[in-house]
Design a protein around this motif. Structure first.
Motif, PDB file in Angstrom:
ATOM      1  N   SER A 101      -0.997   0.538  -8.211  1.00 15.64           N
ATOM      2  CA  SER A 101       0.327   1.079  -7.946  1.00 15.64           C
ATOM      3  C   SER A 101       0.420   2.603  -7.962  1.00 15.64           C
ATOM      4  N   GLY A 102      -0.312   3.276  -8.803  1.00 17.10           N
ATOM      5  CA  GLY A 102      -0.095   4.708  -9.018  1.00 17.10           C
ATOM      6  C   GLY A 102      -0.753   5.585  -7.971  1.00 17.10           C
ATOM      7  N   PRO A 103      -0.472   6.889  -8.010  1.00 16.76           N
ATOM      8  CA  PRO A 103      -1.057   7.813  -7.018  1.00 16.76           C
ATOM      9  C   PRO A 103      -2.571   7.900  -7.121  1.00 16.76           C
ATOM     10  N   ARG A 104      -3.126   7.553  -8.311  1.00 16.72           N
ATOM     11  CA  ARG A 104      -4.579   7.636  -8.473  1.00 16.72           C
ATOM     12  C   ARG A 104      -5.290   6.363  -8.006  1.00 16.72           C
ATOM     13  N   LEU A 105      -4.521   5.395  -7.575  1.00 19.07           N
ATOM     14  CA  LEU A 105      -5.075   4.156  -7.004  1.00 19.07           C
ATOM     15  C   LEU A 105      -5.993   3.425  -7.985  1.00 19.07           C
ATOM     16  N   ALA A 106      -5.659   3.556  -9.275  1.00 16.27           N
ATOM     17  CA  ALA A 106      -6.510   2.945 -10.303  1.00 16.27           C
ATOM     18  C   ALA A 106      -6.234   1.448 -10.411  1.00 16.27           C
ATOM     19  N   LEU A 107      -7.302   0.704 -10.666  1.00 20.19           N
ATOM     20  CA  LEU A 107      -7.201  -0.731 -10.922  1.00 20.19           C
ATOM     21  C   LEU A 107      -7.622  -0.944 -12.371  1.00 20.19           C
ATOM     22  N   GLY A 108      -6.707  -1.443 -13.210  1.00 18.67           N
ATOM     23  CA  GLY A 108      -7.021  -1.617 -14.629  1.00 18.67           C
ATOM     24  C   GLY A 108      -8.103  -2.674 -14.852  1.00 18.67           C
ATOM     25  N   GLU A 109      -8.730  -2.622 -16.030  1.00 12.09           N
ATOM     26  CA  GLU A 109      -9.798  -3.570 -16.378  1.00 12.09           C
ATOM     27  C   GLU A 109      -9.278  -4.999 -16.437  1.00 12.09           C
ATOM     28  N   ASN A 110      -7.996  -5.131 -16.771  1.00 11.25           N
ATOM     29  CA  ASN A 110      -7.434  -6.423 -17.145  1.00 11.25           C
ATOM     30  C   ASN A 110      -6.530  -7.013 -16.079  1.00 11.25           C
ATOM     31  N   GLU A 111      -6.586  -6.475 -14.867  1.00 12.93           N
ATOM     32  CA  GLU A 111      -5.569  -6.794 -13.859  1.00 12.93           C
ATOM     33  C   GLU A 111      -5.527  -8.275 -13.496  1.00 12.93           C
ATOM     34  N   GLU A 112      -6.708  -8.882 -13.413  1.00 10.79           N
ATOM     35  CA  GLU A 112      -6.805 -10.308 -13.080  1.00 10.79           C
ATOM     36  C   GLU A 112      -6.056 -11.143 -14.130  1.00 10.79           C
ATOM     37  N   THR A 113      -6.302 -10.813 -15.391  1.00  7.30           N
ATOM     38  CA  THR A 113      -5.670 -11.530 -16.492  1.00  7.30           C
ATOM     39  C   THR A 113      -4.152 -11.349 -16.451  1.00  7.30           C
ATOM     40  N   LEU A 114      -3.716 -10.104 -16.231  1.00 10.28           N
ATOM     41  CA  LEU A 114      -2.280  -9.832 -16.197  1.00 10.28           C
ATOM     42  C   LEU A 114      -1.608 -10.584 -15.046  1.00 10.28           C
ATOM     43  N   TRP A 115      -2.238 -10.553 -13.882  1.00 16.00           N
ATOM     44  CA  TRP A 115      -1.644 -11.199 -12.711  1.00 16.00           C
ATOM     45  C   TRP A 115      -1.572 -12.712 -12.902  1.00 16.00           C
ATOM     46  N   ASN A 116      -2.667 -13.303 -13.405  1.00 16.93           N
ATOM     47  CA  ASN A 116      -2.670 -14.758 -13.593  1.00 16.93           C
ATOM     48  C   ASN A 116      -1.608 -15.169 -14.611  1.00 16.93           C
ATOM     49  N   ALA A 117      -1.509 -14.393 -15.696  1.00 18.13           N
ATOM     50  CA  ALA A 117      -0.510 -14.723 -16.726  1.00 18.13           C
ATOM     51  C   ALA A 117       0.901 -14.592 -16.152  1.00 18.13           C
ATOM     52  N   ALA A 118       1.159 -13.502 -15.433  1.00 12.55           N
ATOM     53  CA  ALA A 118       2.518 -13.251 -14.930  1.00 12.55           C
ATOM     54  C   ALA A 118       2.889 -14.271 -13.847  1.00 12.55           C
ATOM     55  N   SER A 119       2.013 -14.471 -12.858  1.00 15.04           N
ATOM     56  CA  SER A 119       2.381 -15.381 -11.767  1.00 15.04           C
ATOM     57  C   SER A 119       2.540 -16.804 -12.305  1.00 15.04           C
ATOM     58  N   GLY A 120       1.661 -17.213 -13.224  1.00 10.48           N
ATOM     59  CA  GLY A 120       1.773 -18.555 -13.814  1.00 10.48           C
ATOM     60  C   GLY A 120       3.067 -18.696 -14.605  1.00 10.48           C
ATOM     61  N   PHE A 121       3.393 -17.677 -15.386  1.00  9.67           N
ATOM     62  CA  PHE A 121       4.596 -17.726 -16.216  1.00  9.67           C
ATOM     63  C   PHE A 121       5.843 -17.818 -15.345  1.00  9.67           C
ATOM     64  N   TYR A 122       5.972 -16.950 -14.346  1.00  8.32           N
ATOM     65  CA  TYR A 122       7.210 -16.945 -13.553  1.00  8.32           C
ATOM     66  C   TYR A 122       7.335 -18.219 -12.721  1.00  8.32           C
TER      67      TYR A 122
END
Ligand SMILES: Cc1cc2nc3c(=O)[nH]c(=O)nc-3n(C[C@H](O)[C@H](O)[C@H](O)COP(=O)(O)OP(=O)(O)OC[C@H]3O[C@@H](n4cnc5c(N)ncnc54)[C@H](O)[C@@H]3O)c2cc1C
Length: 332
Positions: free
Chosen positions: A52-73
């Motif tokens: 998302s940010g201007p530095r185009l960084a991908l966090g270490e944990n992004e897969e985990t965050l996405w799976n948790a969020a999409s599953g939860f919602y």
């Protein structure tokens, strides 16, 4: 309700996701919130964007965050019977030569492979510095989610209108108000006001989310939300002249002036250092619990971190200080 397992102060994203997560684990909760109409969570665009940010960084944990969020919602969409989560690609247009160079370097990291694909041809020709389509991202319709959860909680006797008094033992999910009330005033959240415009732009005709330094989110026929800005330590939560001007300048450049302002809103984000939320028990008052600092990525972070807080409270798992930092500093 007799005494709940958790009294939750605040029904923004943090309080709502924590309360529903606790209920999923069989706990009784009571959520108390003053039901103000314009809060940070209700103003937010709800984007869930791993790059998302201007530095185009991908966090270490992004897969985990996405799976948790999409599953939860998805899970709660079925229970609350309201559509509030949509998986949608985000078209990312790079804003200059520096950013294009940075993206080239980022692409050497194989972790990025799963998260992007080329821009569609009609956009590739409009992106002088290049760009990409972000995959596995989307949007939480925060107002729909919060309203549906509130109605459901109220029907179960688990929601009450009001303000939790200072000295009450609670899970404190009160966003930037943390600096003014409750037992966690010393926690160094940094308030950042963000402004969003709602515009009409009949000639734009785009159904995908576009991010070109600022993002443009389609929200209805010819209607878009556009944001956002960062103003640190603001005196209030009203849109400022400077923020309005920043967004206007972007829109005039990007849409060539063919747009019309419908509305403007602002909210105050509770930012934490390095994008890592604050969660855990008070060092000297263990029955006072904190869930805050969701920053500019509350929709994506809340489900995973609410689960970690519950692990900590119920299973004695270590609190956040022992967890992996999920992200670099970034902005929505
Ligand atoms: C302009 C803007 C755009 C954003 N865009 C995005 C985005 O695209 N994607 C994303 O993920 N995030 C985005 N965010 C960030 C996101 O909104 C925050 O991460 C999130 O809303 C924080 O939620 P919260 O529950 O901690 O705080 P809040 O939403 O502030 O909720 C706190 C609640 O506590 C209540 N409260 C206060 N005091 C008390 C008390 N004593 N007792 C009981 N209740 C109390 C308040 O009334 C409020 O309802 C954006 C934010 C802004 C401002």
């Amino acid at each position: 309700m007799s005494s709940p397992d958790y009294l939750v102060a605040g029904q923004g994203l943090a309080g709502t996701v924590f309360a529903l997560s606790a209920i999923q684990r069989g706990r009784a909760v009571l959520v108390i919130d003053p039901e103000e109409s314009s809060t940070c969570s209700r103003v937010a665009a709800g984007l869930m964007n791993p790059i998302s940010g201007p530095r185009l960084a991908l966090g270490e944990n992004e897969e985990t965050l996405w799976n948790a969020a999409s599953g939860f919602y998805r899970h709660w969409e079925a229970i609350l019977e309201a559509p509030f989560f949509e998986e949608r690609p985000i078209l990312r247009l790079l804003t200059g030569a520096d950013q294009a160079e940075r993206w080239e370097k980022r692409l050497r990291d194989p972790r990025y492979d799963a998260w992007h694909e080329p821009l569609p041809p009609e956009w590739a020709s409009r992106a002088p510095f290049g760009g990409f389509t972000t995959k596995r991202c989307g949007r939480l319709h925060t107002v729909t989610f919060l309203d549906a959860a509130r109605t459901w909680l109220r029907q179960r006797g688990s929601f009450r209108t009001g303000t939790v008094p200072e000295d009450t033992a609670a899970v404190w999910c009160i966003g930037h108000e943390l600096r003014r009330s409750g037992p966690f005033r010393e926690v160094p959240i940094r308030p950042a006001r963000g402004t969003i415009l709602t515009i009409r732009a009949p000639e734009f005709r785009e159904t995908r989310i576009v991010h070109a330094g600022k993002w443009i989110v389609p929200v209805g026929p010819d209607t878009y939300r556009v944001g956002s800005t960062y103003e640190w330590n603001p005196a209030d939560a009203f849109p400022s002249l400077e923020a309005r001007e920043e967004l206007r300048t972007f829109l005039d450049g990007f849409l060539g002036g063919s747009w019309e302002l419908i509305n403007e809103e602002a909210g105050i984000r509770p930012m934490a250092n390095r994008g890592l939320p604050f969660l855990g028990s008070h060092p000297t008052q263990p029955n006072q619990i904190l869930f805050n600092g969701l920053g500019s990525r509350g929709s994506l972070l809340a489900p995973w971190y609410a689960g970690r807080l519950l692990d900590h409270l119920e299973l004695g798992a270590p609190d956040q200080s022992d967890l992996t930092d999920p992200s670099d500093p970034r902005t929505n």
